[in-house]
Design a protein around this motif. Structure first.
Motif, short mmCIF file in Angstrom:
data_model
loop_
_atom_site.label_atom_id
_atom_site.label_comp_id
_atom_site.label_asym_id
_atom_site.label_seq_id
_atom_site.Cartn_x
_atom_site.Cartn_y
_atom_site.Cartn_z
N LYS A 150 0.86 -1.18 0.00
CA LYS A 150 0.00 0.00 0.00
C LYS A 150 0.90 1.23 0.00
CE LYS A 150 -4.01 -2.04 2.31
NZ LYS A 150 -4.94 -1.95 3.46
N THR A 151 0.59 2.14 -0.90
CA THR A 151 1.44 3.32 -1.04
C THR A 151 0.69 4.60 -0.70
OG1 THR A 151 0.87 3.49 -3.40
CG2 THR A 151 2.86 2.24 -2.83
N LYS A 152 1.49 5.67 -0.45
CA LYS A 152 0.94 7.00 -0.21
C LYS A 152 1.63 7.97 -1.16
CE LYS A 152 2.07 7.31 4.15
NZ LYS A 152 2.15 7.93 5.49
N ASP A 166 7.09 3.63 1.61
CA ASP A 166 5.87 3.49 0.82
C ASP A 166 5.30 4.83 0.38
OD1 ASP A 166 5.02 4.52 3.22
OD2 ASP A 166 3.46 3.04 3.58
N THR A 167 6.08 5.92 0.57
CA THR A 167 5.53 7.27 0.36
C THR A 167 6.30 8.05 -0.69
OG1 THR A 167 4.84 7.32 2.68
CG2 THR A 167 4.89 9.42 1.51
N ASP A 214 -1.77 18.81 -1.24
CA ASP A 214 -2.28 18.17 -0.03
C ASP A 214 -1.83 18.90 1.23
OD1 ASP A 214 -3.50 15.52 -1.14
OD2 ASP A 214 -1.54 15.71 -2.11
N MET A 237 1.01 12.50 3.97
CA MET A 237 0.55 12.19 2.61
C MET A 237 -0.60 11.18 2.62
SD MET A 237 2.23 14.19 0.61
CE MET A 237 1.95 15.36 1.97
N PRO A 238 -1.60 11.37 1.77
CA PRO A 238 -2.75 10.45 1.73
C PRO A 238 -2.42 9.15 1.00
CG PRO A 238 -2.98 12.14 0.05
CD PRO A 238 -1.76 12.51 0.84
N ALA A 239 -3.23 8.14 1.23
CA ALA A 239 -3.07 6.87 0.52
C ALA A 239 -3.33 7.09 -0.97
CB ALA A 239 -4.04 5.84 1.08
#
Length: 297
Positions: free
Chosen positions: A2-4, A52-53, A86, A170-172
């Motif tokens: 799962k990334t952001k 993941d970001t 964001d 940061m959002p998904a």
């Protein structure tokens, strides 16, 4: 995994340290930095990808009261960068001790847009703590900021803490760019900006900031080197003489310094050729703006 992913707009008055902060966050020099105000003209996107970001950091031209068509386009580009962001970072020069008219005008515009921001007090290495606290309390009392950071973009003090906040905010979502990409700005335009940086540094007191550097040619050579041709555009014949220098000495110095930095930046030999021309009306002509990626209206 799962990334952001998200975008952070960096705004502030001229010379607040936006470009220095971008470079510090990236760990690489992307935006040019000089002593001259209003150095940043183009919107520069720097990319951080960690774990993941992925963060798209948008370095914008300084916000001020524009007078010319070029200045209006620069300021409009800076405000446009907030759309889709964001998170917004407002960079304030803490060494000034009090928010000046430019900072107050930016805050008023943010308030009108109902735009929350994270306040970043920069250049804290140039002010004593007891002088910094009143400024912090004054700006905090406005209720505009979700958080306040005190940093020195130049030394890096406090920047890692700010970076951790950005990564966590940061959002998904899927990444917008490949993991190893640093920017969406072309090498041709980055090379022109490096030359403009040297132009402003070496002629800081003599040459108005209105000078431009245009990419003209980019030729890949078989030996792995690159040949770059650029044109420096100034508005007066006298400015052209300043750039050229006696017997062409000044432009040779500018070219040599820019060539050395570009060679280091690109990791290969760079052959740089510079020309200088006078165009009194270049700021009024749309084709120049399109080269910089600036919209005119």
């Amino acid at each position: 995994m799962k990334t952001k992913a998200g975008f952070v707009a960096i705004v502030g008055a001229p010379n607040a340290g936006k470009s220095t902060l971008l470079n510090q966050l990236l760990g690489e020099k992307l935006s040019i930095v000089t002593r001259k105000a209003q150095t940043t003209r183009i919107r520069v996107l720097g990319l951080i990808t960690e774990g993941d970001t992925q963060i798209g950091l948008i370095d914008t031209p300084g916000l001020f009261q524009p007078k010319s068509k070029l200045e209006r386009a620069m300021v409009r580009a800076a405000w446009d960068s907030l759309e889709g962001a964001d998170l917004v970072l407002l960079i304030v020069d803490a060494a000034a001790r009090q928010p000046d008219a430019k900072v107050e005008a930016i805050m008023q515009e943010l308030a009108q847009r109902k735009q929350k921001a994270t306040l970043v007090l920069n250049k804290v290495d140039k002010i004593r703590v007891e002088k910094l606290l009143p400024l912090t309390e004054q700006l905090s009392a406005t209720g505009m900021f979700d958080e306040i950071f005190m940093i020195s973009a130049l030394t890096g003090d406090g920047v890692e803490k700010l970076k951790a906040k950005l990564l966590g905010a940061m959002p998904a979502g899927a990444w917008h760019y490949p993991e190893d990409q640093l920017t969406d700005v072309s090498e041709r335009l980055l090379a022109a900006e490096v030359t403009r940086e040297q132009l402003l540094e070496q002629l800081h007191d003599e040459l108005p900031y209105e000078a431009a550097v245009l990419p003209e040619a980019w030729e890949e050579r078989k030996d792995g080197s690159v040949m770059i041709r650029q044109t420096i555009v100034v508005m007066k014949v006298g400015h052209r003489a300043m750039v050229l220098g006696k017997n062409g000495a000044r432009i040779k110095e500018i070219g040599s310094a820019a060539r050395a930095e570009l060679t280091a930046q690109f990791g290969r030999t760079v052959h740089l050729f510079l020309d200088v021309k006078v165009d009194e009306r270049w700021q009024e002509m749309g084709e120049y703006y399109r080269v910089f990626g600036i919209e005119t209206k």
